[in-house]
Design an enzyme around this catalytic site. Sequence first.
Site, mmCIF file in Angstrom:
data_model
loop_
_atom_site.group_PDB
_atom_site.id
_atom_site.type_symbol
_atom_site.label_atom_id
_atom_site.label_comp_id
_atom_site.label_asym_id
_atom_site.label_seq_id
_atom_site.Cartn_x
_atom_site.Cartn_y
_atom_site.Cartn_z
ATOM 1 N N TYR A 218 0.848 -1.197 0.000
ATOM 2 C CA TYR A 218 0.000 0.000 0.000
ATOM 3 C C TYR A 218 0.883 1.246 0.000
ATOM 4 O O TYR A 218 0.589 2.223 -0.688
ATOM 5 C CB TYR A 218 -0.928 0.014 1.216
ATOM 6 C CG TYR A 218 -1.923 1.149 1.138
ATOM 7 C CD1 TYR A 218 -3.156 0.959 0.517
ATOM 8 C CD2 TYR A 218 -1.621 2.409 1.637
ATOM 9 C CE1 TYR A 218 -4.057 2.001 0.399
ATOM 10 C CE2 TYR A 218 -2.516 3.462 1.529
ATOM 11 C CZ TYR A 218 -3.732 3.259 0.911
ATOM 12 O OH TYR A 218 -4.619 4.298 0.787
ATOM 13 N N PHE B 43 -8.275 19.084 -25.058
ATOM 14 C CA PHE B 43 -8.677 17.687 -25.175
ATOM 15 C C PHE B 43 -9.985 17.559 -24.381
ATOM 16 O O PHE B 43 -10.201 18.322 -23.436
ATOM 17 C CB PHE B 43 -7.592 16.720 -24.654
ATOM 18 C CG PHE B 43 -8.008 15.297 -24.876
ATOM 19 C CD1 PHE B 43 -8.039 14.769 -26.148
ATOM 20 C CD2 PHE B 43 -8.449 14.503 -23.825
ATOM 21 C CE1 PHE B 43 -8.510 13.478 -26.381
ATOM 22 C CE2 PHE B 43 -8.909 13.217 -24.051
ATOM 23 C CZ PHE B 43 -8.937 12.703 -25.330
ATOM 24 N N THR B 44 -10.840 16.620 -24.767
ATOM 25 C CA THR B 44 -12.195 16.551 -24.175
ATOM 26 C C THR B 44 -12.173 16.542 -22.640
ATOM 27 O O THR B 44 -12.856 17.344 -21.993
ATOM 28 C CB THR B 44 -12.937 15.286 -24.667
ATOM 29 O OG1 THR B 44 -12.086 14.155 -24.458
ATOM 30 C CG2 THR B 44 -13.303 15.385 -26.135
ATOM 31 N N ASP C 226 1.065 18.637 -21.571
ATOM 32 C CA ASP C 226 0.356 17.358 -21.565
ATOM 33 C C ASP C 226 1.210 16.430 -22.420
ATOM 34 O O ASP C 226 1.283 16.582 -23.642
ATOM 35 C CB ASP C 226 -1.046 17.530 -22.160
ATOM 36 C CG ASP C 226 -1.819 16.210 -22.242
ATOM 37 O OD1 ASP C 226 -1.175 15.143 -22.385
ATOM 38 O OD2 ASP C 226 -3.058 16.236 -22.183
ATOM 39 N N LYS D 82 -0.787 5.934 -23.674
ATOM 40 C CA LYS D 82 -0.427 6.180 -25.076
ATOM 41 C C LYS D 82 1.054 5.899 -25.315
ATOM 42 O O LYS D 82 1.441 4.750 -25.474
ATOM 43 C CB LYS D 82 -0.850 7.594 -25.443
ATOM 44 C CG LYS D 82 -2.372 7.712 -25.454
ATOM 45 C CD LYS D 82 -2.862 9.090 -25.779
ATOM 46 C CE LYS D 82 -4.353 9.099 -25.986
ATOM 47 N NZ LYS D 82 -4.755 9.035 -27.391
ATOM 48 N N ARG E 158 -14.626 12.647 -33.739
ATOM 49 C CA ARG E 158 -13.991 13.780 -33.062
ATOM 50 C C ARG E 158 -14.510 15.041 -33.737
ATOM 51 O O ARG E 158 -13.860 15.687 -34.528
ATOM 52 C CB ARG E 158 -12.464 13.704 -33.136
ATOM 53 C CG ARG E 158 -11.859 12.525 -32.425
ATOM 54 C CD ARG E 158 -11.686 12.660 -30.917
ATOM 55 N NE ARG E 158 -12.861 12.533 -30.084
ATOM 56 C CZ ARG E 158 -12.814 12.244 -28.772
ATOM 57 N NH1 ARG E 158 -11.678 11.999 -28.163
ATOM 58 N NH2 ARG E 158 -13.908 12.202 -28.062
ATOM 59 N N PHE F 257 -20.447 12.180 -25.846
ATOM 60 C CA PHE F 257 -19.996 11.247 -26.884
ATOM 61 C C PHE F 257 -19.778 9.844 -26.340
ATOM 62 O O PHE F 257 -19.841 8.872 -27.074
ATOM 63 C CB PHE F 257 -18.712 11.761 -27.557
ATOM 64 C CG PHE F 257 -17.531 11.899 -26.633
ATOM 65 C CD1 PHE F 257 -17.308 13.072 -25.937
ATOM 66 C CD2 PHE F 257 -16.639 10.843 -26.456
ATOM 67 C CE1 PHE F 257 -16.222 13.205 -25.086
ATOM 68 C CE2 PHE F 257 -15.548 10.959 -25.618
ATOM 69 C CZ PHE F 257 -15.341 12.150 -24.915
HETATM 70 N N1 F0G Z 1 -4.646 14.252 -22.702
HETATM 71 C C1 F0G Z 1 -4.566 13.785 -23.954
HETATM 72 C C2 F0G Z 1 -3.783 14.528 -24.964
HETATM 73 C C3 F0G Z 1 -5.241 12.612 -24.293
HETATM 74 O O1 F0G Z 1 -5.166 12.160 -25.543
HETATM 75 C C4 F0G Z 1 -5.976 11.922 -23.305
HETATM 76 C C5 F0G Z 1 -6.704 10.710 -23.634
HETATM 77 C C6 F0G Z 1 -6.024 12.445 -22.015
HETATM 78 C C7 F0G Z 1 -5.343 13.621 -21.741
HETATM 79 C C8 F0G Z 1 -6.798 11.772 -20.920
HETATM 80 O O2 F0G Z 1 -6.116 10.638 -20.541
HETATM 81 O O3 F0G Z 1 -7.710 8.765 -21.058
HETATM 82 O O4 F0G Z 1 -5.739 8.417 -19.564
HETATM 83 O O5 F0G Z 1 -7.667 9.769 -18.809
HETATM 84 N N2 F0G Z 1 -6.950 10.316 -24.795
HETATM 85 C C9 F0G Z 1 -7.649 9.113 -25.159
HETATM 86 C C10 F0G Z 1 -7.913 9.096 -26.641
HETATM 87 C C11 F0G Z 1 -8.870 8.841 -24.368
HETATM 88 O O6 F0G Z 1 -8.621 8.184 -27.076
HETATM 89 O O7 F0G Z 1 -7.401 9.921 -27.379
HETATM 90 P P1 F0G Z 1 -6.850 9.314 -19.965
#
Ligand code: F0G
Length: 481
Positions: free
Chosen positions: A79, A131-132, A222, A265, A388, A454
């Site tokens: 832990y 980013f979303t 990021d 990624k 997207r 989405f």
């Molecule tokens: N920042 C970027 C540039 C991303 O592409 C993603 C996730 C995140 C933050 C969030 O990270 O999913 O680990 O919480 N991108 C994925 C995609 C979901 O399909 O492009 P996460």
Amino acid sequence: MSIRLSNGKEIPIEMHKIRIVQKARLAPARDRLRAIEEAGYNTFLLRTRDIFLDMLTDSGTNAMTDVQQGAMMVADDAYAGSESFYKLADSVEDIFGYKYLLPCHQGRAAEHLLAKTFIKPGQVIPMNYHFTTTKAHFELAGGTVLELYGAEALNTSSTCQFKGNMDLDRLKAEIEKAGAENVAFVRMEATTNLIGGQPFSMQNLRGIKAMIEPMGIFLVVDGSLISENAYFIRQREAGYENTSIRDIIREMMSIADLCYLSGRKSCSVRGGFIATNRKDLHDAIRPWLPVYEGFFTYGGMSSKEIEAMAVGVREMTEVEVAGSSADMVKYFVEKLIDIGLPAVTPPGGLACHLDAMKFIPQIPQLQYPAGALAAAVYITSGIRGMERGTVSMDRDREGNDVPSDIELLRLAVPRRTYTMSHIEYAADRLKWLHEHRDLVGGLEFIEEPPVLRFFAGRMKALENWGQRLADAFEKDFGPGC
Ligand code: F0G
């Protein structure tokens, strides 16, 4: 990596052997139509048993190396004080040059912690593009996202090598307008995802830092797609041709004040972290880590993933790993451009993107062309891509749809997962679809969640065009295809 054939043509070459495989299944068009209807024309709601090539995302779907898998076997499940954490901290210090590490379960958790700690209601957060999940967290904290991209960023047929650059004049003007004290921080996204996986240059990053540092504003990167951005800098920015990916990442990090990332990624695992050399930033975030994620030495990740990440952080700096998806994407994009399809150029990292408003220009934006194209591609090929575009934009406070700047269908190329014949197949079915694009219609929502719609929203095909498309496909290819 790419290799030149004796006829002069360059092709991507896999610098790995495949020793563990997962079976794929190609369901016939009729079944694919049924599956997408059940999924409310939302590719997120498909089941993988109905998918042939899963190009939804490169997130958490990359092939891991034998070394990563091996490391998982020696995970230290504790832990607190796990040795696995210290291995990751060593890797992060070695590669990023940052000595403070805050692990978290994935990228959006890092965004949540940053928003919670640094964004006060009414503040602005300039960035190259949103980013979303970033936008959702920053806005939930009361901040306003400012997207300060350059003139070419949204041009889907461009030759601009650094569409992810921030426009420095716009940045200066926005900071003057808001007042430096109302800027929470500046965020630069490596291999800017939503404009087609487009990089920023080292020069641009340096210019931003030089402007904001004297104002007391810190720079956040990021780094979810950091190795791809470094790969593009190596290929495209003068003076970096012979610099290693590792040194490029180091240089980027020496400019930034803090980096957070989704480890799903570039690192080819499932997890995330925040890293910095700034003790003040680290100390401000740290108390929140055990509240939202987990103890300081695991932050919501499993020890196995931490071990694999400690390896992944190092492996992503190998040029053949950093370029494993980018080179395949380049081949894919160039192939589509050759056959006249509107793929986004220059080829970016992570995915081949199609401009849906050029592919199916008959669909008005409020009938969601990128969503319709995602469904149409699935029906004709069994390939799952990701919308997207406007579906990925939530409604404004008055409840109006917010048309996206660009309508893209993203066909992700997870690292080391698919082969050249998969790309050939994809290009062929996309060509067929383009020839039959008049059959594709728009979509309308039948169920719509209030945030990140989405993911779970359900739609229907206007005038039942899905059936028309499946019938035409079956006529050409036969009932079994
Ligand atoms: N920042 C970027 C540039 C991303 O592409 C993603 C996730 C995140 C933050 C969030 O990270 O999913 O680990 O919480 N991108 C994925 C995609 C979901 O399909 O492009 P996460």
